[in-house]
Design an enzyme around this catalytic site. Structure first.
Site, short mmCIF file in Angstrom:
data_model
loop_
_atom_site.label_atom_id
_atom_site.label_comp_id
_atom_site.label_asym_id
_atom_site.label_seq_id
_atom_site.Cartn_x
_atom_site.Cartn_y
_atom_site.Cartn_z
CG ASN A 155 8.31 2.08 0.52
OD1 ASN A 155 8.16 3.29 0.63
ND2 ASN A 155 7.32 1.22 0.78
CG LEU A 197 6.67 14.03 23.66
CD1 LEU A 197 6.25 14.88 24.84
CD2 LEU A 197 7.24 14.92 22.54
CG ASN A 236 8.52 15.72 13.17
OD1 ASN A 236 8.24 16.86 13.56
ND2 ASN A 236 7.66 14.96 12.54
CB ALA A 268 10.30 12.07 28.24
CE LYS A 290 11.88 6.14 7.41
NZ LYS A 290 11.80 5.20 6.28
CG ASP A 337 8.98 -9.12 9.41
OD1 ASP A 337 9.82 -8.21 9.21
OD2 ASP A 337 8.31 -9.19 10.44
CE1 TYR A 344 9.40 6.84 9.83
CE2 TYR A 344 9.72 9.21 9.84
CZ TYR A 344 9.36 8.06 9.17
OH TYR A 344 8.95 8.13 7.87
NE ARG A 379 -0.31 0.81 4.86
CZ ARG A 379 -0.75 0.81 6.10
NH1 ARG A 379 -1.89 0.23 6.38
NH2 ARG A 379 -0.07 1.41 7.05
P1 NAD Z 1 2.45 2.79 5.03
O1 NAD Z 1 2.37 2.48 6.48
O2 NAD Z 1 1.21 3.20 4.31
O3 NAD Z 1 3.10 1.55 4.24
C1 NAD Z 1 4.26 0.89 4.71
C2 NAD Z 1 4.26 -0.54 4.19
O4 NAD Z 1 5.42 -1.20 4.72
C3 NAD Z 1 3.03 -1.33 4.67
O5 NAD Z 1 2.45 -2.02 3.60
C4 NAD Z 1 3.62 -2.27 5.70
O6 NAD Z 1 2.91 -3.52 5.82
C5 NAD Z 1 5.03 -2.47 5.17
N1 NAD Z 1 5.92 -2.96 6.22
C6 NAD Z 1 6.04 -2.49 7.49
N2 NAD Z 1 6.90 -3.27 8.19
C7 NAD Z 1 7.35 -4.21 7.34
C8 NAD Z 1 8.24 -5.31 7.48
N3 NAD Z 1 8.84 -5.57 8.66
N4 NAD Z 1 8.46 -6.11 6.41
C9 NAD Z 1 7.85 -5.86 5.22
N5 NAD Z 1 6.98 -4.87 5.04
C10 NAD Z 1 6.73 -4.04 6.08
O7 NAD Z 1 3.59 3.91 4.89
P2 NAD Z 1 3.91 4.94 3.72
O8 NAD Z 1 3.39 6.27 4.12
O9 NAD Z 1 3.57 4.39 2.40
O10 NAD Z 1 5.49 5.01 3.88
C11 NAD Z 1 6.42 4.30 3.05
C12 NAD Z 1 7.82 4.74 3.42
O11 NAD Z 1 7.93 6.15 3.26
C13 NAD Z 1 8.21 4.46 4.86
O12 NAD Z 1 9.56 4.08 4.93
C14 NAD Z 1 8.01 5.80 5.54
O13 NAD Z 1 8.80 5.93 6.68
C15 NAD Z 1 8.43 6.74 4.45
N6 NAD Z 1 7.91 8.10 4.57
C16 NAD Z 1 6.58 8.39 4.49
C17 NAD Z 1 6.15 9.71 4.60
C18 NAD Z 1 4.70 10.09 4.49
O14 NAD Z 1 4.41 11.29 4.57
N7 NAD Z 1 3.78 9.18 4.28
C19 NAD Z 1 7.07 10.72 4.82
C20 NAD Z 1 8.41 10.41 4.92
C21 NAD Z 1 8.82 9.10 4.78
#
Ligand code: NAD
Length: 446
Positions: free
Chosen positions: A285, A293, A344, A295, A354, A258, A350, A214
């Site tokens: 991804n 927080l 943030n 704390a 990152k 996973d 997080y 997704r």
């Molecule tokens: P989301 O939660 O909609 O999708 C993340 C997907 O990763 C999910 O399908 C989940 O099942 C999968 N996932 C999680 N843990 C997993 C694991 N251990 N093994 C395999 N799959 C796993 O998130 P998103 O918003 O689509 O974000 C995607 C990436 O972009 C992430 O790395 C997130 O940190 C980064 N990101 C998102 C935003 C934002 O504004 N949405 C901003 C900055 C960075």
């Protein structure tokens, strides 16, 4: 568009916004396979010999776009490309002001300003380094002045790397870079093969995307497939149904996995080899948030985020980047975040993960073994992107996140995906170790 952005484009909203001086987000120009590179003529100019403008003109000619040397009275231009690679001292920056300044009034909606320079660290004198670095300040300021979906970006091309700039020029001029604003992209290598067809630059490539069920991951799979790649879509077994939908849509295969299991990298390689004959592109991804927080962050919340977002990537890379892993000319792109750059509140775990990814990318830039195999490793750092992850943010914080950027709106998953697809091209061989934000020039610090 959602929330404030859609309201402000209604009749009442427009009036109110004008009266109160509120931002008016516009619909951004986004890429479509048959859309022209830009909508209208491009102004090109610069300082001194402008060695790169011949390449710019060739790219424009190839796309049947007219290049002009000046803007006629009443004419609109779709973009301005300013070649400042020959600047020797800050006085030379007047050429930039004289070319770009007046043209900004003629720039079409979703227009582009692309400034070309050379890396300050390669300068011959302090004055030249100063002039080169000044380009960054100007470009970022232009980004903040532009309206109506226009963006400004700087490309620093190393001496000898001019021939590697085409894919980056095309990306920044096109609708692919809709939400990429005020970035500095470095092109340090020139040996970049043009694809047979710029509309299918990933033809023949096999790509894996983790977290593809997704959100941003699903959009990455869609865009890489559109550009010609064969996809391996990875996500946790619990997301199996959604994962199968993505894989079917893109005509690829699903691998329920996973990413934190110790042999995840080997399992991806085995699957890609058995089903598709090998692996060229890896997009890390998959990611999670467990916000609190610092704390109030317990060991479990800390560990799970660092494990999924960072440690798993390091581990998978051991297998994927080993000899016999990714094929020569391979591409690795990690999905970092603005939080990893600016920090943030409530996201220390997080942000650590990152930011760690950025450290990893920068370390691999200098890896001689990868260089020999022509493998590049880059990061994209999304700002506020409209996904399920961000829809869970409380309303007020969410609206602030959406609006606090130069384009006054959130980005879409496709914007992140397009940026990754550009980095994944063979023609982007000279773009290595970069961190490219997809954040509409987020105003949230750093
Ligand atoms: P989301 O939660 O909609 O999708 C993340 C997907 O990763 C999910 O399908 C989940 O099942 C999968 N996932 C999680 N843990 C997993 C694991 N251990 N093994 C395999 N799959 C796993 O998130 P998103 O918003 O689509 O974000 C995607 C990436 O972009 C992430 O790395 C997130 O940190 C980064 N990101 C998102 C935003 C934002 O504004 N949405 C901003 C900055 C960075």
């Amino acid at each position: 568009m959602a929330g404030y952005a859609s309201f402000v484009n209604t009749a009442v909203g427009k009036k109110l916004a004008a009266q109160l001086g509120l931002p008016r987000p516009v619909r951004l120009r986004r890429y479509a396979v048959d859309a022209p590179l830009v909508d209208g003529a491009v102004l090109v100019g610069g300082h001194g010999g402008t060695p790169l403008l011949d390449r710019v003109r060739a790219v424009l000619a190839d796309e049947a776009v007219t290049a002009v040397g000046e803007v006629a009275e009443g004419q609109r231009v779709s973009a301005v490309v300013a070649d400042l690679t020959a600047v020797e001292s800050p006085e030379d920056l007047e050429s930039l002001r004289a070319l770009v300044g007046p043209a900004l009034r003629s720039l079409a909606p979703s227009g582009r300003v692309v400034v070309l320079g050379r890396p300050p660290r390669e300068a011959a004198t302090p004055a030249q380094a100063a002039a080169r670095r000044a380009l960054e300040g100007v470009t970022r300021s232009i980004g903040k002045e532009l309206r109506a979906g226009a963006t400004a970006n700087l490309v620093l091309v190393s001496d000898g790397a001019d021939s590697g700039v085409d894919s980056t020029l095309r990306f920044l001029l096109s609708g692919r870079s809709a939400y990429v604003d005020a970035q500095v992209v470095e092109v340090t290598g020139g040996e970049a093969a043009a694809p047979a067809d710029w509309r299918r630059p990933l033809d023949g490539k096999v790509a894996v995307v983790t977290g593809a069920a997704r959100g941003i991951g699903a959009a990455i799979a869609d865009v890489l497939a559109r550009d010609g790649a064969t996809l391996v879509c990875v996500d946790v077994p619990a997301a199996g149904e959604a994962l199968a939908r993505t894989a079917n849509r893109v005509g690829g295969t699903a691998l329920q996995l996973d990413v934190t299991v110790p042999d995840a990298g080997e399992r991806i390689l085995e699957h890609a080899r058995a089903r598709h004959g090998g692996l060229d592109i890896v997009v890390h991804n998959a990611g999670i948030t467990r916000d609190r927080l610092l704390a109030n962050t317990d060991e479990q919340r800390w560990a799970s985020v660092v494990e999924v977002n960072l440690l798993s990537v390091l581990r998978m890379n051991e297998a994927l980047l080993a000899d016999g892993g990714l094929r020569d000319g391979g591409r690795v792109v990690v999905v970092s975040s603005m939080s990893g750059i600016a920090g943030n509140r409530g996201q220390s775990n997080y942000a650590a993960s990152k930011a760690g990814l950025i450290g990893l990318v920068q370390a691999l830039r200098d890896d001689q073994g990868l260089r020999r195999r022509r493998i590049t490793v880059n990061a994209v750092a999304p700002g506020f992107i409209e996904t399920e992850m961000t829809s869970r943010i409380p309303f007020a914080t969410r609206e602030v996140g959406r609006l606090m950027n130069s384009l006054s709106q959130g980005g879409l998953p496709v914007d992140v995906a397009e940026t990754i697809a550009w980095l994944a091209q063979d023609a982007s061989a000279g773009v290595n170790g970069n961190v490219v934000r997809v954040c509409g020039q987020s105003l949230l610090g750093a």
